[in-house]
Design a protein around this motif. Structure first.
Motif, short mmCIF file in Angstrom:
data_model
loop_
_atom_site.label_atom_id
_atom_site.label_comp_id
_atom_site.label_asym_id
_atom_site.label_seq_id
_atom_site.Cartn_x
_atom_site.Cartn_y
_atom_site.Cartn_z
N LEU A 67 -3.90 -0.10 -19.25
CA LEU A 67 -3.29 0.93 -18.43
C LEU A 67 -4.26 1.51 -17.41
N LYS A 68 -5.53 1.58 -17.77
CA LYS A 68 -6.54 2.05 -16.82
C LYS A 68 -6.63 1.10 -15.62
N LYS A 69 -6.62 -0.19 -15.89
CA LYS A 69 -6.68 -1.18 -14.81
C LYS A 69 -5.42 -1.10 -13.94
N ALA A 70 -4.28 -0.92 -14.59
CA ALA A 70 -3.03 -0.83 -13.82
C ALA A 70 -3.02 0.42 -12.94
N ALA A 71 -3.52 1.54 -13.47
CA ALA A 71 -3.56 2.78 -12.69
C ALA A 71 -4.51 2.64 -11.50
N ALA A 72 -5.56 1.88 -11.68
CA ALA A 72 -6.54 1.70 -10.61
C ALA A 72 -5.98 0.92 -9.43
N THR A 73 -4.89 0.20 -9.63
CA THR A 73 -4.30 -0.59 -8.54
C THR A 73 -3.42 0.25 -7.63
N LEU A 74 -3.11 1.48 -8.03
CA LEU A 74 -2.24 2.34 -7.23
C LEU A 74 -2.95 2.80 -5.96
N ALA A 75 -2.26 2.76 -4.86
CA ALA A 75 -2.80 3.24 -3.59
C ALA A 75 -2.09 4.54 -3.22
N GLU A 76 -2.86 5.59 -3.00
CA GLU A 76 -2.26 6.90 -2.72
C GLU A 76 -2.07 7.07 -1.22
N PRO A 77 -0.83 7.32 -0.77
CA PRO A 77 -0.56 7.41 0.66
C PRO A 77 -0.97 8.73 1.29
N GLY A 78 -1.31 9.72 0.48
CA GLY A 78 -1.71 11.01 1.01
C GLY A 78 -0.64 12.08 0.90
N CYS A 79 0.63 11.68 0.96
CA CYS A 79 1.71 12.66 0.89
C CYS A 79 2.15 12.95 -0.54
N CYS A 80 1.76 12.11 -1.47
CA CYS A 80 2.20 12.27 -2.85
C CYS A 80 1.14 11.70 -3.79
N PRO A 81 1.04 12.26 -4.99
CA PRO A 81 -0.01 11.82 -5.92
C PRO A 81 0.37 10.55 -6.66
N GLN A 82 -0.55 9.61 -6.68
CA GLN A 82 -0.34 8.38 -7.44
C GLN A 82 -1.56 8.00 -8.27
N LYS A 83 -2.74 8.41 -7.85
CA LYS A 83 -3.95 8.00 -8.54
C LYS A 83 -4.55 9.08 -9.44
N ASP A 84 -4.18 10.35 -9.20
CA ASP A 84 -4.77 11.45 -9.96
C ASP A 84 -4.09 11.55 -11.32
N VAL A 85 -4.44 10.64 -12.20
CA VAL A 85 -3.79 10.53 -13.51
C VAL A 85 -3.83 11.86 -14.25
N GLU A 93 9.98 4.19 -8.06
CA GLU A 93 9.76 3.37 -6.86
C GLU A 93 8.27 3.13 -6.60
N SER A 94 7.45 4.15 -6.78
CA SER A 94 6.01 4.01 -6.50
C SER A 94 5.33 3.08 -7.50
N ASN A 95 5.90 2.93 -8.67
CA ASN A 95 5.30 2.04 -9.66
C ASN A 95 5.64 0.57 -9.43
N ARG A 96 6.23 0.27 -8.28
CA ARG A 96 6.34 -1.14 -7.89
C ARG A 96 4.95 -1.74 -7.63
N GLN A 97 3.95 -0.88 -7.45
CA GLN A 97 2.59 -1.35 -7.24
C GLN A 97 1.99 -1.94 -8.52
N ASN A 98 2.43 -1.46 -9.67
CA ASN A 98 1.97 -1.99 -10.96
C ASN A 98 3.15 -2.08 -11.92
N PRO A 99 4.17 -2.85 -11.57
CA PRO A 99 5.46 -2.80 -12.27
C PRO A 99 5.40 -3.22 -13.73
N PHE A 100 4.56 -4.17 -14.07
CA PHE A 100 4.57 -4.65 -15.46
C PHE A 100 4.03 -3.61 -16.43
N SER A 101 3.17 -2.73 -15.96
CA SER A 101 2.66 -1.68 -16.85
C SER A 101 3.73 -0.64 -17.15
N TYR A 102 4.81 -0.61 -16.34
CA TYR A 102 5.87 0.37 -16.54
C TYR A 102 6.59 0.16 -17.88
N TYR A 103 6.55 -1.06 -18.39
CA TYR A 103 7.11 -1.31 -19.72
C TYR A 103 6.40 -0.47 -20.78
#
Length: 217
Positions: free
Chosen positions: A73-91, A116-126
């Motif tokens: 899960l740490k590796k999957a979270a590290a793949t997220l790219a934060e666009p600036g308007c919304c939080p994606q990496k600040d676990v 929708e934002s978890n399309r960046q690491n979709p398999f970890s969503y399971y």
């Protein structure tokens, strides 16, 4: 109010408001239609706590420790790219500011429209999605109903991109394997050209199909 915090907070910045045409304009449309239908069906007052941040990832809505306990899960979270308007990496930081303070309120259930934002690491969503649901229930000490919307039908990226389908399958898997959860189907009422479908009323009505009468007795 959209907020983050490095540690779990005890205070929130929300206020209770009576639903009026003026106050509802800044609230969740789906939440409004859900509550309207529940109130008409059960003839009971309905209060909603709105805690949401558009475009955020599931990782920011759960305790940081849950992600850091798993290398996968740490590796999957590290793949997220934060666009600036919304939080994606600040676990964990949105959980700390916007969920931890409201766990003191008894609730009848939770509505969730995210993924929708978890399309960046979709398999970890399971893993992350049911993990978050379980963590929220433990935080409240209640196995409350958790209902969520299937991510909106939309032309995400390339035509051969299967990430959105994987997220939907993870959502379905969660419903099939976690008790007291349900998925609101949206594929038949969306808009492939608009990631924010206009038919909020029908989504809210479908959310209202849940076991709310038993919870509100």
């Amino acid at each position: 109010v959209d907020r983050r915090a490095a540690t779990p907070q005890q205070d929130s910045y929300g206020t209770w408001s009576v639903c009026t045409p003026e106050t509802m304009s800044s609230f969740s449309a789906i939440g409004y239609f859900f509550a309207r239908d529940i109130m008409q069906e059960l003839d009971v007052p309905v209060g909603l706590i709105g805690s949401y941040w558009g475009g955020s990832s599931v990782e920011v809505w759960m305790e940081k420790e849950l992600i850091e306990a798993s290398e996968e899960l740490k590796k999957a979270a590290a793949t997220l790219a934060e666009p600036g308007c919304c939080p994606q990496k600040d676990v964990g930081e949105v959980y700390n500011a916007m969920i931890a303070p409201i766990t003191f309120f008894p609730i009848a259930g939770a509505l969730w429209y995210q993924g929708e934002s978890n399309r960046q690491n979709p398999f970890s969503y399971y893993i992350t999605f049911p993990l978050m649901i379980d963590a929220w229930r433990k935080a409240w000490g209640d196995d409350f109903p958790f209902y969520y919307a299937q991510i909106a039908p939309y032309r995400y990226g390339r035509d051969d991109d299967v990430a959105a389908a994987v997220v939907r399958d993870a959502q379905l898997s969660t419903m099939l394997n976690m008790p007291n959860t349900g998925m609101v189907v949206t594929n038949d009422i969306g808009n492939l050209e608009d990631i924010h479908p206009r038919n909020k009323q029908e989504v809210g009505r479908r959310f209202a199909y849940g076991p709310w009468q038993k919870r509100m007795e």
